[in-house]
Design a protein around this motif. Structure first.
Motif, short mmCIF file in Angstrom:
data_model
loop_
_atom_site.label_atom_id
_atom_site.label_comp_id
_atom_site.label_asym_id
_atom_site.label_seq_id
_atom_site.Cartn_x
_atom_site.Cartn_y
_atom_site.Cartn_z
N GLN A 89 0.83 -1.20 0.00
CA GLN A 89 0.00 0.00 0.00
C GLN A 89 0.86 1.25 0.00
O GLN A 89 1.88 1.30 0.67
N LYS A 109 -3.33 14.64 -3.81
CA LYS A 109 -4.77 14.95 -3.82
C LYS A 109 -5.00 16.35 -4.41
O LYS A 109 -6.00 16.58 -5.07
N ILE A 156 -12.83 14.17 -2.28
CA ILE A 156 -11.99 13.01 -2.64
C ILE A 156 -11.82 12.12 -1.41
O ILE A 156 -11.94 10.90 -1.50
N GLU A 157 -11.54 12.75 -0.27
CA GLU A 157 -11.29 11.96 0.95
C GLU A 157 -12.55 11.28 1.47
O GLU A 157 -12.47 10.29 2.20
N ARG A 193 -14.01 5.93 -9.35
CA ARG A 193 -13.65 6.68 -8.14
C ARG A 193 -14.87 7.06 -7.32
O ARG A 193 -14.78 7.19 -6.10
N LEU A 210 -9.87 6.81 -4.53
CA LEU A 210 -8.71 6.81 -5.42
C LEU A 210 -8.20 5.38 -5.62
O LEU A 210 -8.26 4.57 -4.70
N PRO A 243 -5.78 2.10 -5.90
CA PRO A 243 -4.53 1.70 -5.23
C PRO A 243 -3.35 1.82 -6.19
O PRO A 243 -3.53 1.82 -7.42
#
Lengths: 102, 218
Positions: A19, A27, B59-60, B130, B135, B137
């Motif tokens: 990961q 972002k 997004i989060e 999405r 998002l 991996p």
């Protein structure tokens, strides 16, 4: 002929499944891309076109977010949103600020 | 702030990591470029800093939990499942997902059955649902996954620890910016008694990409 981005079926090694945390600056890159799309300044296809114009060497040397911000920046310059000179001056300013950090 | 090893790329030949991993607090050229582009856009009045923060919040807020709720609903409600497979946008807006998420891209749900296993990739870049999974991996965006899953899907799935019977057909779906796929995994056996909320917890991100299957708690 295949574009260098068109990876389907090309030889490659094992898949790394560890990961990786998506970082804040990455972002922000995604946020800028989305906002440019909403403002109708750059479509997804235009960003992809710019990614596919970076050249194979650059494309494969950069990380995912690095090539996405570079492609966006190239498009914004070619669309006249800002000039190469404005960008250069701003980059210098950012670099200078970094050196001011304690 | 030391997050080790934050690269998001396959290790292509000729590109080696420097001995010191790239930390979040190092201001590389491309991080400076992001700052410069963002500040120029703000100074020119094209965007605001507030808008950037708002988009990052959006997004989060998206994670595989969104997709998992959809899958659990489809397992629990045959009518919903039928609509989801026929017209995903209608099904998802009926669940409360914003229509705006689906306006510029078509979403197709592909259903796993005892005879067919589906896997999703984007060989050209990194297109990914999405709106339902957040998002992608790092491995989904990697050169190795994009290159190999279309030519040797069974070998790739084996690397993910998924061994399929020979009689199961494997279908690989290559996404584009305009057409994205989500896998509807099979409901695990012996889960008949479970509620929709309990089922949601069984649905993993990888099962909706197709590199895993859902399993009942042992």
């Amino acid at each position: 002929m295949h574009g260098y981005h068109d990876l389907g079926g090309t030889p490659a090694g094992p898949i790394e499944k560890e990961q990786h945390e998506v970082q804040l600056w990455e972002k922000r890159v995604e946020a800028l891309l989305l906002l440019m799309k909403r403002r109708q300044i750059q479509s997804s296809d235009e960003n992809r076109r710019a990614l596919e114009s970076l050249g194979a060497e650059v494309y494969h040397a950069l990380t995912y977010s690095e090539r996405r911000i570079l492609a966006l920046s190239n498009n914004l310059i070619s669309k006249g949103v800002f000039s190469v000179e404005e960008l250069a001056a701003k980059l210098k300013q950012v670099e200078h600020r970094k050196n001011q950090l304690p | 702030m030391n997050e080790p090893h934050d690269h998001h790329h396959a290790h292509a030949a000729g590109h080696r990591h420097p001995p010191q991993a790239d930390h979040d607090d190092t201001l590389t050229y491309y991080r400076r470029l992001e700052i410069a582009v963002r500040e120029l856009l703000i100074e020119k009045g094209i965007i605001t800093a507030g808008e950037v923060s708002k988009v990052i919040e959006d997004i989060e807020s998206r994670s595989p939990e969104g997709g998992a709720r959809v899958v659990a609903r489809a397992w629990s409600d045959p009518k919903f499942r039928e609509l989801l497979l026929r017209d995903a946008t209608s099904a998802l807006t009926s669940m409360g997902f914003e229509l705006a998420l689906f306006l510029d891209t078509q979403l197709v749900i592909v259903e796993n059955t005892p005879d067919v296993h589906n896997v999703v990739v984007c060989t050209l870049c990194s297109c990914y649902p999405r709106m339902l999974l957040g998002l992608p991996p790092a491995w989904y965006k990697s050169r190795a996954y994009r290159a190999r899953v279309v030519s040797e899907p069974r070998a790739v799935l084996r690397e993910f620890g998924l061994e399929l019977w020979d009689r199961v057909a494997v279908r690989v779906h290559d996404s584009t910016a305009d057409l994205r796929y989500l896998v509807l995994p099979m409901r695990p056996p012996r889960t008949e008694h479970m509620s929709e909320a309990e089922l949601t917890a069984l649905v993993t991100r990888d099962s909706m990409i197709g590199t895993a299957v859902c399993r009942a708690p042992s």
